[in-house]
Write a protein that holds these residues in place. Structure first.
Motif, PDB file in Angstrom:
ATOM      1  N   GLY A  79      63.478  54.256  36.733  1.00 27.53           N
ATOM      2  CA  GLY A  79      62.468  53.457  36.542  1.00 27.53           C
ATOM      3  C   GLY A  79      62.585  52.322  37.338  1.00 27.53           C
TER       4      GLY A  79
ATOM      5  N   SER B  50      60.538  47.509  34.278  1.00 27.96           N
ATOM      6  CA  SER B  50      60.379  49.018  34.276  1.00 27.96           C
ATOM      7  C   SER B  50      61.694  49.506  34.298  1.00 27.96           C
TER       8      SER B  50
ATOM      9  N   SER C 203      55.468  48.428  29.651  1.00 25.93           N
ATOM     10  CA  SER C 203      54.834  48.354  31.047  1.00 25.93           C
ATOM     11  C   SER C 203      53.607  48.427  31.264  1.00 25.93           C
TER      12      SER C 203
ATOM     13  N   THR D  55      51.463  58.300  38.263  1.00 23.94           N
ATOM     14  CA  THR D  55      52.542  58.877  37.086  1.00 23.94           C
ATOM     15  C   THR D  55      52.157  59.921  36.626  1.00 23.94           C
TER      16      THR D  55
ATOM     17  N   LEU E  20      52.917  44.637  32.691  1.00 27.58           N
ATOM     18  CA  LEU E  20      52.996  45.033  33.964  1.00 27.58           C
ATOM     19  C   LEU E  20      51.613  45.590  34.458  1.00 27.58           C
TER      20      LEU E  20
ATOM     21  N   GLN F 213      61.131  53.956  40.628  1.00 29.98           N
ATOM     22  CA  GLN F 213      59.543  53.836  40.346  1.00 29.98           C
ATOM     23  C   GLN F 213      58.750  52.894  40.690  1.00 29.98           C
ATOM     24  N   HIS F 214      59.266  51.787  40.163  1.00 26.22           N
ATOM     25  CA  HIS F 214      58.499  50.495  40.533  1.00 26.22           C
ATOM     26  C   HIS F 214      58.521  50.194  41.983  1.00 26.22           C
TER      27      HIS F 214
ATOM     28  N   SER G 229      47.887  53.627  38.656  1.00 29.20           N
ATOM     29  CA  SER G 229      49.179  54.150  37.987  1.00 29.20           C
ATOM     30  C   SER G 229      49.215  55.213  37.298  1.00 29.20           C
TER      31      SER G 229
ATOM     32  N   ALA H 104      59.925  42.399  37.262  1.00 30.47           N
ATOM     33  CA  ALA H 104      59.029  43.697  37.082  1.00 30.47           C
ATOM     34  C   ALA H 104      59.782  44.859  37.154  1.00 30.47           C
ATOM     35  N   TYR H 105      60.678  44.507  38.270  1.00 27.91           N
ATOM     36  CA  TYR H 105      61.806  45.832  38.271  1.00 27.91           C
ATOM     37  C   TYR H 105      62.495  45.917  37.220  1.00 27.91           C
TER      38      TYR H 105
ATOM     39  N   ASN I  88      52.379  54.311  32.722  1.00 27.38           N
ATOM     40  CA  ASN I  88      53.300  55.414  33.196  1.00 27.38           C
ATOM     41  C   ASN I  88      53.292  56.695  32.347  1.00 27.38           C
TER      42      ASN I  88
ATOM     43  N   HIS J 187      56.654  58.496  31.543  1.00 31.57           N
ATOM     44  CA  HIS J 187      57.606  58.280  30.719  1.00 31.57           C
ATOM     45  C   HIS J 187      58.074  59.272  29.929  1.00 31.57           C
TER      46      HIS J 187
END
Lengths: 235, 283
Positions: free
Chosen positions: B79, B194, B31, B100, B35, B82-83, B96, B190-191, B39, B42
């Protein structure tokens, strides 16, 4: 008309960079937009490619209203961009860059033939296909950018300053390729500072200055106009 | 100087322990690299997964492998959820980190409320098993972890290299606007990415439940080491993350054997700084 723009206003922030621009490109036509640096040529072509939103006006491609669709849907209508400064995916290989051109399912099914066509057009790219795009010379990178657009099986190719930063001999080759693209059936919208070359190849042309179209017509007629001769040819 | 056998054993244990660093680093690296989202939650997600596996195992006697089959899809959903927030609020790289971090704190508190701050240990028959190879002992759980991590890293690497979706993700990481001009719907991808990153946290969490003692504050225990691993392994490179994890694991373990256990935390950052100074071509 394949591409029709009516009274387009495009811009960043408060100040529009392109005012009330109308232009048309017919199927199989080469249309040039010439104008000085900062006139809004790149803004205009980016909006036609879907990279920028139009603030006002109408943009139609083959009858479809393009102002309301997502940026990533422009390509599926048959619009492919050869952007200013090439904008290759520098860390990816030459072949991967080309493959990104046929990302959409409709073009993906023709991947093998399209790759073959690009490699026969630019044999040097076949030898360099595994190299990262960043390692290529400027002219070769431009070939990859054009190849990427051709992989999408476009109905119109938008060229943004394809000759910028290239050696004179390479520039000639680039304009030959643009003629080939048209001969293969796609229309071309060409934005250029190299006015003589652009008018030499175009069927019609528009002159963009300070965000507005100030003249349009056949290249031969434009070349007769005193303002064009003075501002762009220095005679 | 310790004996060759002891050093060899330290090396084996270290490499195997490093597999967990690599597994934790993989999702973070994807990520971050592809992206531009760092995160920090995580680790909290991995521990949430670990606690769920622990709970299912101790209260309902569910085999850990079955628990994993439930927890991993759940983490994927978290995940992707969150995205949705990142996307909704147009979160950039720096923001981010902050957002996060607060996720992680909230998850830590939630875990503490439900499972208390007590240490929890999920006792299984797997934990103590090991294979004897010559003079060395190889713990089975850690070996399985490394095999799973290796397969995941390899699979992810192939996915990024060979598939159109993988290439589109790499292209969009370099120039999202041009990728979009060629039809790449970066939002959708991206979804997916993530979700995959969080699913990897779920897999890591399953192994954490089996290997480690759980406590809410442990969420932060891996943060420093895994960050070093992500950087050494190069952002967005799953194979690099795993190899860097094993390198750091081995270095820590050797340092503990040769110097003293107190030296272990210094090692990961010393290796990171040394590699950054060396600046090899692959970094």
């Amino acid at each position: 008309m394949l591409l029709e723009a009516r009274n387009l206003h495009i811009g960043y922030g408060d100040a529009p960079a392109v005012w009330d621009v109308s232009l048309e490109v017919g199927g199989g036509e080469i249309v040039a937009v010439i104008g000085p640096n900062g006139a809004g040529k790149t803004t205009l072509i980016n909006a036609i490619a879907g990279l920028l939103r139009c603030r006002r006006g109408e943009l139609r491609f083959d009858g479809a209203d393009m102002t309301r669709i997502n940026a990533h849907a422009y390509c599926s209508h048959g619009i492919a961009l050869v952007p200013e400064g090439r904008r290759l995916f520098a860390k990816m290989s030459v072949e991967e860059n080309l493959e990104l051109g046929c990302y959409l399912p409709s073009a993906r099914s023709a991947r093998a033939q399209s790759l073959e066509r690009v490699y026969s057009l630019f044999p040097i790219l076949r030898d360099k296909r595994r190299q990262p795009a960043a390692e290529l010379s400027g002219g070769q990178q431009q070939m990859v950018a054009i190849g990427r657009a051709l992989m999408a099986k476009p109905r119109i190719v938008l060229f943004d300053e394809p000759s910028l930063g290239l050696a004179p001999t390479v520039v000639d080759a680039m304009f030959e390729i643009i003629a080939r693209v048209r001969a293969d059936g796609a229309a071309v919208l060409l934005v250029e500072q190299n006015v003589l070359k652009a008018l030499g190849i175009a069927d019609r042309a528009y002159v963009l200055e300070q965000g507005r179209i100030v003249a349009e017509g056949l290249p031969g007629d434009l070349l007769q106009q005193p303002h064009i001769r003075e501002a762009y040819l220095g005679v | 100087m310790p004996s060759a056998t002891l050093l060899g054993q330290a090396l084996i244990s270290g490499v195997l322990a490093g597999g967990l660093y690599g597994l934790l680093a993989m999702g973070l690296s994807l990520s971050w690299g592809l992206l531009r989202l760092v995160n920090l939650s995580h680790f909290a997600l991995a521990f949430l997964a670990a606690y769920i596996v622990y709970e299912l195992g101790t209260s309902y006697h569910v085999e850990p492998w079955w628990s994993a089959a439930m927890v991993v899809p759940l983490m994927f959903a978290i995940g992707a959820g969150q995205h949705w927030l990142f996307d909704r609020f147009k979160v950039n790289e720096l923001a981010s980190l902050l957002i996060t971090f607060s996720f992680a704190v909230i998850l830590e508190v939630a875990i503490q409320l439900y499972w208390t701050a007590d240490f929890r240990r999920y006792e299984t028959e797997y934990a103590t098993r090991s294979i004897k190879a010559g003079p060395f002992y190889i713990p089975v759980l850690e070996l399985v972890l490394c095999i799973v991590a290796g397969l995941l890293a390899w699979g992810t690497w192939l996915w990024l290299r060979r598939t159109y979706v993988g290439k589109a993700l790499r292209a969009a990481a370099e120039d999202p606007a041009i990728a979009a001009a060629y039809g790449v719907d970066h939002k959708k991808l991206a979804y997916l990415l993530s979700g995959i990153g969080a699913a990897y946290a779920g897999i890591a969490g399953t192994f954490i439940a089996l290997i480690a003692t759980l406590a809410p504050a442990q969420i932060w225990a891996y943060l420093g080491v895994v960050f070093a691993v992500v950087i050494i392994g190069r952002l967005g490179n799953p194979m690099g993350a795993l190899l860097a994890g094993m390198l750091i694991g081995a270095s820590e373990s050797i340092a503990m054997a040769v110097l003293s256990p107190a030296w272990a935390p210094v090692v990961s950052f010393s290796v990171l700084i040394a590699i950054l100074l060396w600046d090899p071509e692959w970094l």
